[in-house]
Design a protein around this motif. Structure first.
Motif, PDB file in Angstrom:
ATOM      1  N   UNK A   1       0.843  -1.200   0.000  1.00  0.00           N
ATOM      2  CA  UNK A   1       0.000   0.000   0.000  1.00  0.00           C
ATOM      3  C   UNK A   1       0.870   1.238   0.000  1.00  0.00           C
ATOM      4  N   UNK A  22     -16.165   1.326  -4.729  1.00  0.00           N
ATOM      5  CA  UNK A  22     -15.810   0.406  -3.657  1.00  0.00           C
ATOM      6  C   UNK A  22     -14.340   0.016  -3.821  1.00  0.00           C
ATOM      7  N   UNK A  23     -13.639  -0.145  -2.720  1.00  0.00           N
ATOM      8  CA  UNK A  23     -12.225  -0.521  -2.782  1.00  0.00           C
ATOM      9  C   UNK A  23     -12.114  -2.024  -3.044  1.00  0.00           C
ATOM     10  N   UNK A  29     -12.690   3.585  -4.324  1.00  0.00           N
ATOM     11  CA  UNK A  29     -13.719   4.311  -3.596  1.00  0.00           C
ATOM     12  C   UNK A  29     -13.308   5.771  -3.545  1.00  0.00           C
ATOM     13  N   UNK A  47      -3.403   0.259  -3.469  1.00  0.00           N
ATOM     14  CA  UNK A  47      -2.801  -1.057  -3.266  1.00  0.00           C
ATOM     15  C   UNK A  47      -1.672  -1.293  -4.266  1.00  0.00           C
ATOM     16  N   UNK A  75      -9.608   5.515  -1.967  1.00  0.00           N
ATOM     17  CA  UNK A  75      -9.122   4.196  -1.550  1.00  0.00           C
ATOM     18  C   UNK A  75      -9.127   3.310  -2.785  1.00  0.00           C
TER      19      UNK A  75
ATOM     20  N   UNK B  34     -20.172   6.268   4.893  1.00  0.00           N
ATOM     21  CA  UNK B  34     -18.765   6.491   4.504  1.00  0.00           C
ATOM     22  C   UNK B  34     -18.144   7.727   5.156  1.00  0.00           C
ATOM     23  N   UNK B  37     -16.481   7.638   8.477  1.00  0.00           N
ATOM     24  CA  UNK B  37     -15.118   7.124   8.409  1.00  0.00           C
ATOM     25  C   UNK B  37     -14.769   6.133   9.526  1.00  0.00           C
ATOM     26  N   UNK B  39     -13.498   3.175   9.504  1.00  0.00           N
ATOM     27  CA  UNK B  39     -12.838   2.131   8.728  1.00  0.00           C
ATOM     28  C   UNK B  39     -12.082   1.192   9.659  1.00  0.00           C
ATOM     29  N   UNK B  48      -2.931  -3.037   3.665  1.00  0.00           N
ATOM     30  CA  UNK B  48      -4.111  -3.298   2.842  1.00  0.00           C
ATOM     31  C   UNK B  48      -4.985  -2.049   2.886  1.00  0.00           C
ATOM     32  N   UNK B  49      -5.415  -1.591   1.705  1.00  0.00           N
ATOM     33  CA  UNK B  49      -6.228  -0.376   1.631  1.00  0.00           C
ATOM     34  C   UNK B  49      -7.597  -0.633   2.263  1.00  0.00           C
ATOM     35  N   UNK B  50      -7.953   0.193   3.260  1.00  0.00           N
ATOM     36  CA  UNK B  50      -9.273   0.036   3.885  1.00  0.00           C
ATOM     37  C   UNK B  50     -10.367   0.724   3.082  1.00  0.00           C
ATOM     38  N   UNK B  51     -11.602   0.556   3.536  1.00  0.00           N
ATOM     39  CA  UNK B  51     -12.717   1.269   2.910  1.00  0.00           C
ATOM     40  C   UNK B  51     -13.471   2.047   3.982  1.00  0.00           C
ATOM     41  N   UNK B  52     -14.004   3.207   3.595  1.00  0.00           N
ATOM     42  CA  UNK B  52     -14.550   4.154   4.579  1.00  0.00           C
ATOM     43  C   UNK B  52     -15.714   3.593   5.387  1.00  0.00           C
ATOM     44  N   UNK B  53     -16.440   2.604   4.858  1.00  0.00           N
ATOM     45  CA  UNK B  53     -17.556   2.030   5.635  1.00  0.00           C
ATOM     46  C   UNK B  53     -17.237   0.613   6.084  1.00  0.00           C
ATOM     47  N   UNK B  77     -15.712  -5.684  -1.355  1.00  0.00           N
ATOM     48  CA  UNK B  77     -14.616  -5.239  -0.502  1.00  0.00           C
ATOM     49  C   UNK B  77     -14.161  -6.394   0.377  1.00  0.00           C
ATOM     50  N   UNK B  78     -12.934  -6.861   0.149  1.00  0.00           N
ATOM     51  CA  UNK B  78     -12.358  -7.946   0.944  1.00  0.00           C
ATOM     52  C   UNK B  78     -13.301  -9.154   1.050  1.00  0.00           C
TER      53      UNK B  78
END
Lengths: 97, 573
Positions: A1, A22-23, A29, A47, A75, B34, B37, B39, B48-53, B77-78
């Motif tokens: 990252x 969405x990430x 996102x 990433x 993101x 979102x 925040x 996250x 690893x890039x997170x996501x706001x929600x 997401x993941x």
């Protein structure tokens, strides 16, 4: 990252905020909020390391077209420049809707 | 978001759009969105890039004019994985809905589950959150139907398949999948001959929505259509509150298992003839089949493996032969303890287990349903008197990984056990989990994690985690050394009991007790601790809220607490 930051001069104020995308794999996102100054700030967490030049080119172009005083948070999970531009345009659409 | 009817496919919607699509039109209001925040605090630490929600959308709104909350997981997401924040959002939303219903406001809960289960990068945070989600569902189900939709394309896996199985009504599409262990994991753990994870037809004919519907694991089969799902959710909400959720129907499902002969092959189409919807289920057949199954179990009884689970069972009960009529791999006995009368339950290896994948002490089909039976017998026997305590002695290496297990619904067998423990707890039975060995994943969700209090021996072989280190390394594409580095930073991903204790859910870590060869003084120490814990439980709340109040929890699960505080503030605003 990798975390990247960019700043631009901007002249158009916005009154709303927008969230798109969405990430997830090949996507990103974007959160856009009004900025109090006549500036634009972009914070990117991506990433895919090593694409600073590409991000700069995409954002330069975006701010040339839109010139918005906003704070943008991105993101990114490996979106291509094309997808990034589309998502940014989509976010602007939400801002203006 | 207001023009949902223009879009036909439900699967192609994102989580936010899905939530809006099941609510009454124009009533969608997102909380903890979102811009709040919230996250994951753990992903960026692992690059690893997170996501706001954090991949979960909580939407308030209305369903048929009733207050509602829709919980939608973003599978993109993941993989929809349950981490600390995403899990806490779901648990907190269900807990608030429960509070509403207890206070006379009928808030209807709907879960849209697209999830691979626990997010491995956050390990035990996910496991604890899922247990809290399940506890809330079992409580909530008494007031209002809990409706779950598994639409696909991710499907619903791992601990969250157990969650889906606890809901009042389960709606699936043909594209949806419902299974405890993913095909890849089964292939890794049991080999390609057990389950070929590349064979898509095999997968869907085993765990796909249509198969689940045809064999009684799902209530409604819908096509991938927004309007159809909108209606199906409303139908489900209108149903009577069922006192007999699927996961509570122990005799019925055990009698279904009785007609299965694990020594002969069974596949999806054969199962449809055995368990199909058009098969009449005669109650007199149920009893006869159960007797036959009990015969089979008696014949396969062995006690030559001295696992920790067996040693501690014998030490605490003084009983060496369990005679309660269930699967011989589940030991059960009642014994006096001080002024208490206690039921002890332990899962142990049985090399002659009729299901080969459950021979090493795993929680398999027979085990899950047998635990449920032993716990429910207690609830029934004590309903007019003092509720006896139940002690789950936990030494479970995993749930059973196998093709048959998935086909025959191991997710539901685990749900049955979790449901029974949660129901006992709600009925006023003090439920104590006593960790003497492994406490892994779905097996621990089934046998232990619904307890009022968790006690554990402070011993290097007492381990709490979601997946073996080897499998976790494969799934997250990291080497063992990397995983160990992460575990040093994020205790929830470590395996040792002291790391687990730092998350605050452990009531007490029992030091200086010989785990393998307990002396009488060790046994007395443990008994004393159990007595003290039971008496404390008798005078405290029946939910799992105590897991978030200790000093350890304030620090170790700060995000879980923050999510609850902030969600409560936005609930009615």
């Amino acid at each position: 990252m990798e975390q990247l930051m960019f700043e631009y001069n901007a002249s158009k104020k916005v009154s709303r905020r927008a969230h798109v995308g969405v990430a997830g794999s090949g996507d990103l996102e974007i959160l856009i909020e009004p900025c109090q100054e006549l500036r634009a700030y972009v914070v990117i967490r991506t990433q895919s390391n090593g694409f600073e030049e590409t991000w700069k080119a995409v954002l330069d172009r975006f701010f040339t077209i839109y010139d918005l005083a906003v704070s943008i948070e991105i993101n990114d999970f490996g979106a291509t420049p094309g997808v990034v531009s589309l998502r940014l345009a989509q976010a602007v659409e939400v801002l203006q809707s | 978001m207001n023009h949902i009817y223009l879009k036909h496919s439900f699967i192609e919607l994102n989580a936010r759009e899905k939530a809006a699509a099941v609510l009454d039109p124009d009533t969608f209001r997102e909380i903890l969105g979102p811009f709040d925040r919230l996250e994951s605090p753990h992903l960026a630490l692992q690059s690893i890039v997170p996501q706001s929600d954090d991949g979960v959308v909580i939407a308030r709104g209305f369903i048929n004019g009733d207050s509602a909350v829709v919980i939608a997981i973003e599978g993109d997401f993941q993989g929809g994985g349950i981490g600390e924040v995403s899990g806490a959002k779901i648990a907190a939303a269900l807990e608030q809905a429960l509070k509403d219903n207890e206070g006379g406001i009928r808030t209807r809960p709907v879960l849209l589950l697209e999830t691979g289960g626990v997010r491995l990068q956050e390990g035990n945070y996910g496991l604890l959150a899922i247990a809290e989600i399940q506890a809330a569902i079992v409580s909530l189900r008494r007031y209002v139907p809990v409706v779950c939709v598994v639409s696909g394309m991710i499907g619903c896996f791992g601990g969250m398949s157990i969650t889906a199985a606890l809901c009042t009504t389960l709606i699936m599409t043909r594209q949806g999948r419902l299974e405890l262990n993913g095909p890849e994991v089964i292939e890794q753990e049991a080999g390609i001959l057990e389950f070929d994870s590349r064979d898509r037809q095999l997968i869907w004919s085993t765990v796909g929505g249509e198969q689940r519907f045809e064999t009684g694991f799902a209530d409604t089969l819908v096509s991938d259509d927004v309007a159809e799902i909108y209606e199906a959710v409303r139908d489900a909400c209108q149903r009577e509150v069922s006192l007999e959720a699927r996961s509570s129907q122990v005799e019925r499902f055990l009698s279904r298992l009785a007609v299965i002969d694990p020594s002969t092959p069974v596949d999806g189409s054969l199962l449809r003839t055995l368990w199909g919807r058009d098969q009449k289920e005669d109650v007199s057949h149920t009893e006869e089949r159960l007797r036959r199954l009990e015969e089979v179990w008696l014949q396969t009884e062995t006690n030559d493996v001295l696992s920790r689970g067996r040693k501690w069972f014998e030490a605490l009960t003084g009983v060496t032969k369990s005679e309660k009529g269930g699967a011989p791999s589940v030991l059960c006995a009642d014994a006096s303890l001080g002024e208490e009368y206690v039921r002890y339950i332990s899962v142990v290896p049985n090399p002659a287990n009729r299901f080969p994948r459950a021979r090493h002490g795993e929680v398999g089909l027979d085990e899950g349903w047998t635990i449920a039976r032993y716990v429910r017998d207690t609830i029934q026997a004590d309903q007019d008197g003092k509720r006896r305590a139940i002690v789950a002695i936990v030494d479970v290496p995993s749930q059973a990984y196998g093709y048959r297990e998935e086909l025959l619904g191991i997710h539901l067998a685990c749900a049955a056990a979790a449901d029974a423990y949660a129901s006992a707890r709600l009925a006023g039975h003090p439920v104590i989990a006593f960790l003497v060995g492994n406490a892994i994943s779905g097996a621990f969700l089934a046998h232990g994690l619904q307890a009022n209090r968790i006690l554990a021996l402070d011993d290097p072989d007492v381990v709490v985690q979601v997946m073996s280190q080897k499998s976790a390394a494969r799934v997250t594409r990291r080497c063992i050394e990397e995983l160990e580095e992460v575990a040093a930073k994020i205790p929830a991903t470590a395996y040792d009991i002291r790391s687990f204790a730092s998350l605050g859910s452990l009531h007490e870590l029992l030091e200086d007790v010989a785990a393998d060869e307990p002396a009488q003084s060790d046994i007395d120490t443990v008994k004393r601790k159990i007595i003290n814990t039971i008496s404390e439980v008798r005078s405290s709340a029946r939910d799992l809220s105590n897991r978030l109040v200790s000093d350890h929890a304030q620090k170790g699960r700060a995000a879980s607490i923050e999510v609850r505080v902030r969600l409560a503030a936005q609930w009615n605003s």
